[in-house]
Design a protein around this motif. Structure first.
Motif, PDB file in Angstrom:
ATOM      1  N   THR A 289       0.836  -1.203   0.000  1.00 39.35           N
ATOM      2  CA  THR A 289       0.000   0.000   0.000  1.00 39.35           C
ATOM      3  C   THR A 289       0.870   1.251   0.000  1.00 39.35           C
ATOM      4  O   THR A 289       0.913   1.995  -0.972  1.00 39.35           O
ATOM      5  CB  THR A 289      -0.929   0.017   1.229  1.00 39.35           C
ATOM      6  OG1 THR A 289      -1.795  -1.130   1.176  1.00 39.35           O
ATOM      7  CG2 THR A 289      -1.786   1.283   1.254  1.00 39.35           C
TER       8      THR A 289
ATOM      9  N   ARG B 179      -5.893   2.842   0.193  1.00 38.18           N
ATOM     10  CA  ARG B 179      -5.795   1.531   0.824  1.00 38.18           C
ATOM     11  C   ARG B 179      -6.784   0.552   0.203  1.00 38.18           C
ATOM     12  O   ARG B 179      -6.467  -0.628  -0.017  1.00 38.18           O
ATOM     13  CB  ARG B 179      -6.035   1.651   2.336  1.00 38.18           C
ATOM     14  CG  ARG B 179      -5.505   0.451   3.118  1.00 38.18           C
ATOM     15  CD  ARG B 179      -5.679   0.634   4.610  1.00 38.18           C
ATOM     16  NE  ARG B 179      -6.969   0.121   5.064  1.00 38.18           N
ATOM     17  CZ  ARG B 179      -7.334   0.010   6.345  1.00 38.18           C
ATOM     18  NH1 ARG B 179      -6.492   0.416   7.291  1.00 38.18           N
ATOM     19  NH2 ARG B 179      -8.509  -0.471   6.689  1.00 38.18           N
TER      20      ARG B 179
ATOM     21  N   TYR C 136      -5.618  -2.881  -1.500  1.00 43.67           N
ATOM     22  CA  TYR C 136      -6.125  -4.153  -0.983  1.00 43.67           C
ATOM     23  C   TYR C 136      -6.855  -4.924  -2.077  1.00 43.67           C
ATOM     24  O   TYR C 136      -6.748  -6.151  -2.171  1.00 43.67           O
ATOM     25  CB  TYR C 136      -7.061  -3.916   0.195  1.00 43.67           C
ATOM     26  CG  TYR C 136      -6.381  -3.566   1.512  1.00 43.67           C
ATOM     27  CD1 TYR C 136      -5.039  -3.226   1.573  1.00 43.67           C
ATOM     28  CD2 TYR C 136      -7.106  -3.571   2.703  1.00 43.67           C
ATOM     29  CE1 TYR C 136      -4.424  -2.902   2.781  1.00 43.67           C
ATOM     30  CE2 TYR C 136      -6.502  -3.250   3.920  1.00 43.67           C
ATOM     31  CZ  TYR C 136      -5.168  -2.910   3.955  1.00 43.67           C
ATOM     32  OH  TYR C 136      -4.566  -2.587   5.151  1.00 43.67           O
TER      33      TYR C 136
ATOM     34  N   TYR D  67      -4.302  -6.371  -4.434  1.00 48.06           N
ATOM     35  CA  TYR D  67      -3.584  -7.472  -3.779  1.00 48.06           C
ATOM     36  C   TYR D  67      -4.380  -8.761  -3.901  1.00 48.06           C
ATOM     37  O   TYR D  67      -3.853  -9.799  -4.323  1.00 48.06           O
ATOM     38  CB  TYR D  67      -3.359  -7.121  -2.308  1.00 48.06           C
ATOM     39  CG  TYR D  67      -2.564  -8.141  -1.528  1.00 48.06           C
ATOM     40  CD1 TYR D  67      -1.175  -8.107  -1.526  1.00 48.06           C
ATOM     41  CD2 TYR D  67      -3.195  -9.132  -0.770  1.00 48.06           C
ATOM     42  CE1 TYR D  67      -0.429  -9.038  -0.803  1.00 48.06           C
ATOM     43  CE2 TYR D  67      -2.465 -10.060  -0.042  1.00 48.06           C
ATOM     44  CZ  TYR D  67      -1.079 -10.011  -0.066  1.00 48.06           C
ATOM     45  OH  TYR D  67      -0.361 -10.933   0.656  1.00 48.06           O
TER      46      TYR D  67
ATOM     47  N   PRO E   7     -11.742  -7.876  -0.595  1.00 47.95           N
ATOM     48  CA  PRO E   7     -11.936  -6.798   0.381  1.00 47.95           C
ATOM     49  C   PRO E   7     -13.295  -6.111   0.244  1.00 47.95           C
ATOM     50  O   PRO E   7     -13.907  -6.110  -0.822  1.00 47.95           O
ATOM     51  CB  PRO E   7     -10.813  -5.812   0.033  1.00 47.95           C
ATOM     52  CG  PRO E   7      -9.828  -6.592  -0.760  1.00 47.95           C
ATOM     53  CD  PRO E   7     -10.611  -7.630  -1.495  1.00 47.95           C
TER      54      PRO E   7
ATOM     55  N   GLN F  24      -2.867  -3.469   9.251  1.00 51.47           N
ATOM     56  CA  GLN F  24      -4.212  -2.937   9.103  1.00 51.47           C
ATOM     57  C   GLN F  24      -4.817  -2.415  10.402  1.00 51.47           C
ATOM     58  O   GLN F  24      -5.665  -1.527  10.366  1.00 51.47           O
ATOM     59  CB  GLN F  24      -5.125  -4.013   8.491  1.00 51.47           C
ATOM     60  CG  GLN F  24      -6.492  -3.545   8.104  1.00 51.47           C
ATOM     61  CD  GLN F  24      -7.291  -4.625   7.400  1.00 51.47           C
ATOM     62  OE1 GLN F  24      -8.434  -4.406   7.041  1.00 51.47           O
ATOM     63  NE2 GLN F  24      -6.719  -5.797   7.197  1.00 51.47           N
TER      64      GLN F  24
END
Length: 554
Positions: A280, A302, A306, A309, A321, A347
C-alpha cells in the motif's frame, strides 16, 4: 438519502485528487492523522467497491477470439488444506496496459487438477469466470482432494492452455507427520534487482512457501527497470510513478508477476501470503498514512491496494476486500506437527510512537494500550494457542519480533515500526504463549532486508533468562540491492543484542525443516541480484530442539 450518497461527490473528488497527485509525483510527506470514523469507512466501502462480479451485466467474450496468450502472469496455488487448495490465474494478453488487452466482458475459464504432471489422471475439474470487475482474475476453491499429496493444475480458455503448476495439500488434521519443509521470503523490490532468489526457490524441495510481505513496492520503476539496467527492453512510462490508484496497483502487479523467476516459484510451490506496508504505502499504520493526505484519500488508496492485492494472489474467493477492509489473518494446520497463525500487523496497528524510524523508547512507545495486531486479532491468536496441540506453533508475520538495540549502552534506539515500538503488545503475546504452555514457538519475520536468527527471551536485559522461542527473519529477495555478508553495523548489533545468533545483509530466503524432535533453519543467500544468474549458497544453519527452545549452529 444515505450517508454514502451524501458523501459520494466528496469521495469522487478525493479519488480525482489522488489520481492528479500520482500523475504529477507531488505526494507530500507524512503527517499524523486521526483515523477515519466508522461512518467514513462505510462511505468509502460503498464508494470504492467495484460491482460484485456479474452485477454489472458484462457480456461474455467468445474466448475463441483471443489471439494472444492470456496466461502471461502464470499460475499459482495457495493456503493448502487437507482436502484442497486455492488456485489462481489472471487473464492478461497485454499485461502492461490498464485493461490487460481484454474488453469489459466475462471470460469462461476451465481448470483441472491432476495426479500426474502429464494430466493423464484428472482428479478434479470445473469452470470459473474471469470477471472484468475483478480485472479478469480467477480464484478457484478446489475441494475433495486427498490429504498430503502432490497435484498438478492448469487453466484453459479458448485455444490457450496455461503453464502447469505444482501444488501440495496439507496433511489431515490430527495426522502424525514426521517432516515438514517450508520457506520464508519477503521484500521484492523490482527496481533493486533480479528475482534470482525465486528461481533457486523453485528448485527447492518444499511443502509450502510463506511470503511475509512487501510483495509489491509502490515506488516508481524507471524505463530501464532501475538496478536491473535493461538494455534489451524499455518499460512503459506508466510504471515510472508511485502507485496510488487502482489502475496503478494493478499495473504494478502485472510488472512484478510477469517476472519469469517469480512465475517459476509460484508454479513450483503453494504460497501462503500476507502483506506488510509497501503493498500500500511505506510504514502506514492502520488508517494513518505516511503522506500528508486526508483520511478519506488514504483509505481510498488503501482500498485500491487491498483490492489489487487480492486480485493478484492465490487467496480465497470470499476474501475479496470490502472497501479498505479485509480479514487477512488466518490459521493453517499441518497434522499434529505444526500450526501456522498468519498475522496482519499493518491494518489494525496503533500509529508509530515518536515517528516510524529508530528512536529512543519512552512512555509513548511503552503505553500498554498500544497494539500492533488490534484487539480482535490478538485475542484470536491467544485463543488459538490455548487450543493448539501441535508440536510447533509457527507465526508467519511481518516485522522483527525480538528486541534490536542499536547500542549496548544506555541511550540506545529501537525501531518504532517493529514490535520494539509496541512492547506491551509483544509482552501480551509472550505471556499468552507461556500461559498456553507452548513449548516450541517460532516467529517468522521479514521487512528489514537482512537475515537474522534470534532467541526470544523472557527478559531481554538478561541473556541467561529463559528462552521462550525462536525467531527466523528472512532477508529480502532484492530490496537493498546486493548487500554484503556483514553489514557495517554488524559488530555493534551483535554486541548490543546477545540473543541475536545470526546477521547477514545478503539477499535470498530461508528454508525451515520441522521434525518431531528438532527444527533446522538454513539461510540461503544469493551473491548478486543487480545482474541475472546469481549463485545461491547456504550462509548459515541453525537447529532448535523440540521442548528446549534456543538456537545452536547446525
Amino acid at each position: 438519502m444515505t450517508a454514502a450518497h451524501r458523501h459520494a461527490p466528496e469521495l469522487r473528488a478525493a479519488a480525482q485528487h489522488l489520481t492528479s497527485l500520482a500523475r504529477t509525483g507531488s505526494l507530500p510527506r507524512r503527517r499524523v492523522l486521526s483515523g477515519a470514523s466508522a461512518a467514513t469507512a462505510a462511505v468509502l466501502a460503498f464508494a470504492v467497491n467495484l460491482p460484485v462480479a456479474g452485477v454489472a451485466g458484462a457480456a461474455e467474450l467468445d474466448a475463441g477470439r483471443l489471439t494472444a496468450d492470456p496466461f502471461t502472469l502464470g499460475v499459482a496455488s495457495g493456503d493448502p488444506r487437507p482436502d484442497g487448495v486455492f488456485l489462481w490465474t489472471r487473464l492478461a494478453p497485454d499485461p502492461y496496459v490498464p485493461d490487460s488487452g481484454l474488453p469489459q466482458e466475462r471470460v469462461a475459464v476451465s481448470w483441472e487438477v491432476a495426479r500426474d504432471a502429464g494430466f493423464a489422471r484428472i482428479e478434479a475439474r470445473g469452470e470459473a469466470t474471469a470477471h472484468p470487475e475483478f480485472h479478469h482474475s480467477v480464484h478457484v476453491d478446489v475441494r475433495g482432494l486427498d490429504a498430503d499429496r502432490v497435484y498438478w493444475f492448469r487453466f484453459r480458455t479458448g485455444p490457450w492452455i496455461s503453464p502447469a503448476g505444482r501444488t501440495r495439500t496439507a496433511p489431515a488434521s490430527g495426522a502424525l507427520v514426521n517432516r515438514l519443509r517450508f520457506a520464508a521470503v519477503s521484500c521484492q523490490a523490482y527496481h533493486d534487482g533480479y528475482f534470482t532468489a525465486f528461481r533457486h526457490l523453485a528448485d527447492e524441495d518444499l511443502d509450502v512457501v510463506f511470503h511475509l510481505g512487501d510483495y509489491l513496492y509502490e515506488y516508481a520503476v524507471s524505463a530501464t527497470g532501475g538496478a536491473r539496467d535493461y538494455t534489451d527492453r524499455t518499460l512503459p512510462a506508466v510504471f515510472n510513478r508511485e502507485t496510488v490508484t487502482l489502475d496503478d496497483y494493478r499495473l504494478r502487479y502485472a510488472l512484478f508477476k510477469s517476472d519469469p523467476d517469480l512465475i517459476a516459484a509460484h508454479a513450483a510451490h503453494p504460497f501462503v501470503v500476507t502483506w506488510d506496508d509497501h503493498e500500500t504505502e511505506n510504514n502506514y499504520a492502520g488508517a494513518i498514512p505516511e503522506n500528508a493526505v486526508s483520511p478519506e484519500e488514504f483509505l481510498l488508496r488503501r482500498a485500491a491496494s487491498y483490492r489489487a492485492y487480492w486480485e493478484n494472489q492465490p487467496l480465497a474467493p470470499l476474501m475479496a476486500p470490502t472497501g479498505p477492509d479485509v480479514v487477512l489473518y488466518r490459521r493453517l494446520g499441518y497434522g499434529r506437527l505444526a500450526q501456522f497463525d498468519v498475522l496482519d500487523t499493518r491494518q489494525y496497528r496503533s500509529d508509530q510512537a515518536y515517528g516510524d524510524g529508530w528512536q529512543v523508547p519512552g512512555p509513548k512507545s511503552e503505553d500498554p494500550s498500544r497494539t500492533l495486531t488490534g484487539e480482535t486479532q490478538e485475542r484470536w491468536l491467544l485463543d488459538g494457542w490455548k487450543s493448539s496441540s501441535a508440536t510447533w506453533n509457527v507465526v508467519p508475520q511481518q516485522v522483527t519480533f525480538a528486541r534490536r538495540r542499536t547500542a549496548p549502552t544506555a541511550g540506545y534506539k529501537l525501531s518504532m515500526d517493529s514490535w520494539d515500538g509496541y512492547p506491551a503488545s509483544r509482552q501480551r503475546l509472550l505471556d499468552g504463549a507461556e500461559a498456553a504452555g507452548l513449548a516450541n514457538l517460532m516467529v517468522l519475520s521479514g521487512d528489514v532486508h537482512t537475515g537474522h536468527a534470534y532467541d526470544i527471551k523472557k527478559d531481554w536485559d538478561d541473556p541467561d533468562s529463559r528462552t521462550l522461542g525462536t525467531e527466523i527473519v528472512a532477508t529480502s529477495v532484492t530490496s537493498g540491492k546486493n548487500g554484503r555478508d556483514r553489514p557495517a553495523d554488524w559488530d555493534t548489533f551483535m554486541a548490543a543484542n546477545p540473543h541475536m545468533k545470526f546477521y547477514s545483509g545478503r539477499r535470498g530466503y530461508v528454508t525451515v525443516e520441522l521434525g518431531l524432535t528438532r527444527a533446522r533453519a538454513d539461510f540461503r543467500t544469493v551473491d548478486v541480484v543487480t545482474s541475472p544468474g546469481g549463485a545461491v549458497k547456504t550462509a548459515a544453519s541453525f537447529v532448535t530442539e523440540a521442548g528446549s527452545p534456543g538456537l545452536s549452529p547446525a
